[in-house]
Design a protein around this motif. Structure first.
Motif, mmCIF file in Angstrom:
data_model
loop_
_atom_site.group_PDB
_atom_site.id
_atom_site.type_symbol
_atom_site.label_atom_id
_atom_site.label_comp_id
_atom_site.label_asym_id
_atom_site.label_seq_id
_atom_site.Cartn_x
_atom_site.Cartn_y
_atom_site.Cartn_z
ATOM 1 N N ALA A 1 0.838 -1.190 0.000
ATOM 2 C CA ALA A 1 0.000 0.000 0.000
ATOM 3 C C ALA A 1 0.878 1.248 0.000
ATOM 4 O O ALA A 1 2.035 1.215 0.431
ATOM 5 C CB ALA A 1 -0.902 -0.004 1.235
ATOM 6 N N LYS A 2 0.325 2.354 -0.487
ATOM 7 C CA LYS A 2 1.109 3.583 -0.562
ATOM 8 C C LYS A 2 1.728 3.977 0.784
ATOM 9 O O LYS A 2 2.896 4.372 0.835
ATOM 10 C CB LYS A 2 0.243 4.722 -1.102
ATOM 11 N N PRO A 3 0.999 3.902 1.915
ATOM 12 C CA PRO A 3 1.628 4.284 3.191
ATOM 13 C C PRO A 3 2.841 3.436 3.561
ATOM 14 O O PRO A 3 3.654 3.859 4.377
ATOM 15 C CB PRO A 3 0.498 4.097 4.213
ATOM 16 N N ALA A 4 2.969 2.242 2.962
ATOM 17 C CA ALA A 4 4.103 1.364 3.270
ATOM 18 C C ALA A 4 5.291 1.589 2.344
ATOM 19 O O ALA A 4 6.335 0.952 2.520
ATOM 20 C CB ALA A 4 3.674 -0.100 3.187
ATOM 21 N N VAL A 5 5.168 2.491 1.371
ATOM 22 C CA VAL A 5 6.283 2.754 0.458
ATOM 23 C C VAL A 5 7.429 3.413 1.227
ATOM 24 O O VAL A 5 7.220 4.271 2.087
ATOM 25 C CB VAL A 5 5.809 3.650 -0.701
ATOM 26 N N TYR A 6 8.640 3.013 0.920
ATOM 27 C CA TYR A 6 9.834 3.536 1.597
ATOM 28 C C TYR A 6 10.022 5.013 1.292
ATOM 29 O O TYR A 6 9.703 5.490 0.206
ATOM 30 C CB TYR A 6 11.072 2.767 1.140
ATOM 31 N N PHE A 7 10.598 5.729 2.287
ATOM 32 C CA PHE A 7 10.890 7.150 2.057
ATOM 33 C C PHE A 7 12.064 7.594 2.933
ATOM 34 O O PHE A 7 12.144 7.242 4.112
ATOM 35 C CB PHE A 7 9.681 8.033 2.370
ATOM 36 N N GLY A 8 12.968 8.373 2.349
ATOM 37 C CA GLY A 8 13.977 9.089 3.122
ATOM 38 C C GLY A 8 15.137 8.268 3.640
ATOM 39 O O GLY A 8 15.844 8.714 4.533
ATOM 40 N N GLY A 9 15.352 7.076 3.112
ATOM 41 C CA GLY A 9 16.516 6.298 3.507
ATOM 42 C C GLY A 9 16.251 5.225 4.543
ATOM 43 O O GLY A 9 16.870 4.174 4.519
ATOM 44 N N LYS A 10 15.340 5.469 5.477
ATOM 45 C CA LYS A 10 15.049 4.476 6.515
ATOM 46 C C LYS A 10 13.562 4.252 6.735
ATOM 47 O O LYS A 10 13.149 3.173 7.140
ATOM 48 C CB LYS A 10 15.666 4.916 7.856
ATOM 49 N N THR B 1 18.696 0.899 3.120
ATOM 50 C CA THR B 1 19.505 -0.111 3.793
ATOM 51 C C THR B 1 19.864 -1.281 2.874
ATOM 52 O O THR B 1 19.040 -1.753 2.093
ATOM 53 C CB THR B 1 18.733 -0.643 5.018
ATOM 54 N N GLY B 2 21.106 -1.742 2.999
ATOM 55 C CA GLY B 2 21.496 -3.008 2.390
ATOM 56 C C GLY B 2 21.788 -2.973 0.908
ATOM 57 O O GLY B 2 21.789 -4.018 0.252
ATOM 58 N N LEU C 1 15.977 1.637 -3.375
ATOM 59 C CA LEU C 1 15.279 1.057 -2.232
ATOM 60 C C LEU C 1 16.069 -0.119 -1.640
ATOM 61 O O LEU C 1 17.091 -0.522 -2.208
ATOM 62 C CB LEU C 1 13.863 0.652 -2.651
ATOM 63 N N PRO C 2 15.643 -0.672 -0.508
ATOM 64 C CA PRO C 2 16.493 -1.621 0.228
ATOM 65 C C PRO C 2 16.908 -2.859 -0.568
ATOM 66 O O PRO C 2 16.170 -3.363 -1.415
ATOM 67 C CB PRO C 2 15.616 -2.013 1.425
ATOM 68 N N ASP D 1 13.203 -0.342 -7.330
ATOM 69 C CA ASP D 1 12.417 -1.006 -6.287
ATOM 70 C C ASP D 1 13.302 -1.943 -5.464
ATOM 71 O O ASP D 1 14.404 -2.317 -5.874
ATOM 72 C CB ASP D 1 11.267 -1.779 -6.937
ATOM 73 N N SER D 2 12.810 -2.339 -4.312
ATOM 74 C CA SER D 2 13.600 -3.155 -3.387
ATOM 75 C C SER D 2 13.932 -4.511 -3.989
ATOM 76 O O SER D 2 13.178 -5.079 -4.782
ATOM 77 C CB SER D 2 12.841 -3.341 -2.068
ATOM 78 N N ARG D 3 15.113 -5.010 -3.610
ATOM 79 C CA ARG D 3 15.590 -6.358 -3.949
ATOM 80 C C ARG D 3 15.823 -6.579 -5.443
ATOM 81 O O ARG D 3 15.923 -7.716 -5.902
ATOM 82 C CB ARG D 3 14.647 -7.438 -3.406
#
Length: 420
Positions: free
Chosen positions: A34-43, A345-346, A361-362, A378-380
């Motif tokens: 969901a949009k609220p779960a999208v990563y932001f700002g490095g952490k 991260t990572g 993203l992570p 995107d992550s991974r």
């Protein structure tokens, strides 16, 4: 005689965060979250800003209503927001749509997402409800908004942004009198009403509402009994109160939180790829418009136990370096160069690669000899050796999601189709 307050109003309030929206304009970034779960700002995640505002404002009872692809969001909340203690009169409720009212009914709108949990809310016995959108980036002291709500005797107080009048066509807009009482609420008007005394500006809704709890419960029950209602705050609840009660606007610049380095009130809807990329890249400026380093108003999040970032190699054309960039823990920059980039991260960036204006993203792995500019990855994702993005617009548009402003969103599915 006015009764003197003995404690902050926030101590008798509950923050209720509406976090069920997909955010379809973020395209593939919200395919799995969901949009609220999208990563932001490095952490952080986007929702951490609304939650941190509530916590920093003194609110100790919080509920989060989830719906669309909620696993990533719920996992983040369980890991990062599990420190509330009931013995201190604190609570943190995660409230997925669970057919509490009807066994066949999911949340049908923002108002319904509150109505279906009335029993839980009433069990907390709080005097005030602060209803929040979970998908915006800003810092705000809700205590000041609560104080205005009580002092004005309003039935609802609505958080508002002052925006240039013709830029307000995509918002719900408040038509107010000279005392900021709302006399009309117009959803996405072609000709927004101006502010009295400042006709070039309009008051746009932030999706933040303050109510006395009993009043809100009564209005929600009335709305639930109306078969014509769409069960939405902006479309149904707020217009009803404007017509039948007292609705008052609260201007964001009265309660926004700014450090000494922030010149203007900062609020962003990062709901498009371009807006999301820009808000993250903006953090790389020497003095960014949003100060995430302000220890007096921390942005709480899930703090992973990770080693520090590392930069290795110091040979010509193979030097681990970063300028005007944010690099999170557990990143290894191995003989690569970063400029104006933000790494979560990572991330691993291998030798002879160069990243510019990149939001990574992570847990992304970037192969050797890649040139990436104006990207969101995107992550991974595993970026293959030698990939070049940002130099050939036509080729980029064929391979990746390229925005109007030339930002490329890259996912693993897109990479797999390249066959590299």
């Amino acid at each position: 005689m006015v009764e003197k307050r003995t404690q902050p109003l926030a101590r008798d309030a509950m923050a209720y965060v509406l976090a069920g929206g997909r955010g379809s304009r973020l395209k593939e970034l919200t395919d799995r979250r969901a949009k609220p779960a999208v990563y932001f700002g490095g952490k952080a995640r986007i929702i951490d800003f609304a939650l941190s505002n509530a916590l920093n404002s003194g609110i100790r009872r919080i509920g989060v209503a989830t719906q669309y692809k909620a696993h990533s969001l719920i996992r983040h909340l369980q890991r990062g927001w599990n420190f509330f203690r009931p013995e201190r009169n604190e609570s943190f409720d995660i409230l997925p749509a669970s057919q509490r009212v009807s066994e066949t009914q999911w949340y049908e709108g923002t108002a319904d997402a509150v109505y279906q949990n009335i029993d839980i809310i009433e069990d907390h016995g709080v005097e005030y409800m602060v209803i929040l959108a979970g998908d915006h980036i800003y810092k705000m002291d809700y205590e000041l908004m609560l104080q205005q709500h009580v002092d004005s005797g309003a039935d609802v107080t609505i958080g508002c942004l002052e925006v240039p009048r013709m830029e307000a066509t995509g918002f719900g807009v408040m038509h107010v009198d000279d005392k900021d009482r709302i006399i009309a609420f117009v959803e996405k008007p072609a000709d927004p009403p101006g502010i009295p005394g400042n006709p070039g500006m309009a008051l746009a809704s932030m999706g933040i509402y303050v109510f006395h709890t009993k009043f809100l419960m009564d209005v929600l029950r009335r709305d639930a009994a109306d078969p014509k209602s769409s069960r939405d705050f902006g479309k149904d609840i707020i217009p009803y109160i404007v017509d039948n009660g007292k609705a008052v606007a609260h201007r964001f610049n009265q309660s926004c939180v700014r450090s000494d380095f922030e010149r203007e009130a900062y609020w962003r809807d990062v709901g498009t790829i371009d807006a999301y990329w820009q808000a993250n890249i903006d953090l790389t400026h020497v003095t960014p418009e949003l100060d995430i380093y302000d220890s007096t108003w921390p942005i709480w999040t899930f703090a992973e136990i990770k080693p520090p970032a590392k930069f290795v190699h110091d040979d010509e054309n193979r030097r681990g370096s970063a300028t005007s960039s944010l690099v999170s823990g557990d990143c290894i920059i191995s003989g690569a160069a970063l400029n104006r980039s933000l790494l979560f991260t990572g991330v691993r960036v291998n030798s002879y690669s160069r990243l510019e204006n990149a939001v990574i993203l992570p847990d992304v792995k970037i192969g050797r000899r890649t040139l990436l500019s104006n990207v969101v990855i995107d992550s991974r994702v595993v970026i293959p050796e030698g990939l070049v993005v940002g130099e050939d617009p036509e080729l980029d548009a064929k391979r990746f999601r390229r925005s109007e402003n030339g930002v490329c969103l890259i996912t693993q599915t897109m990479i797999d189709k390249l066959g590299m």
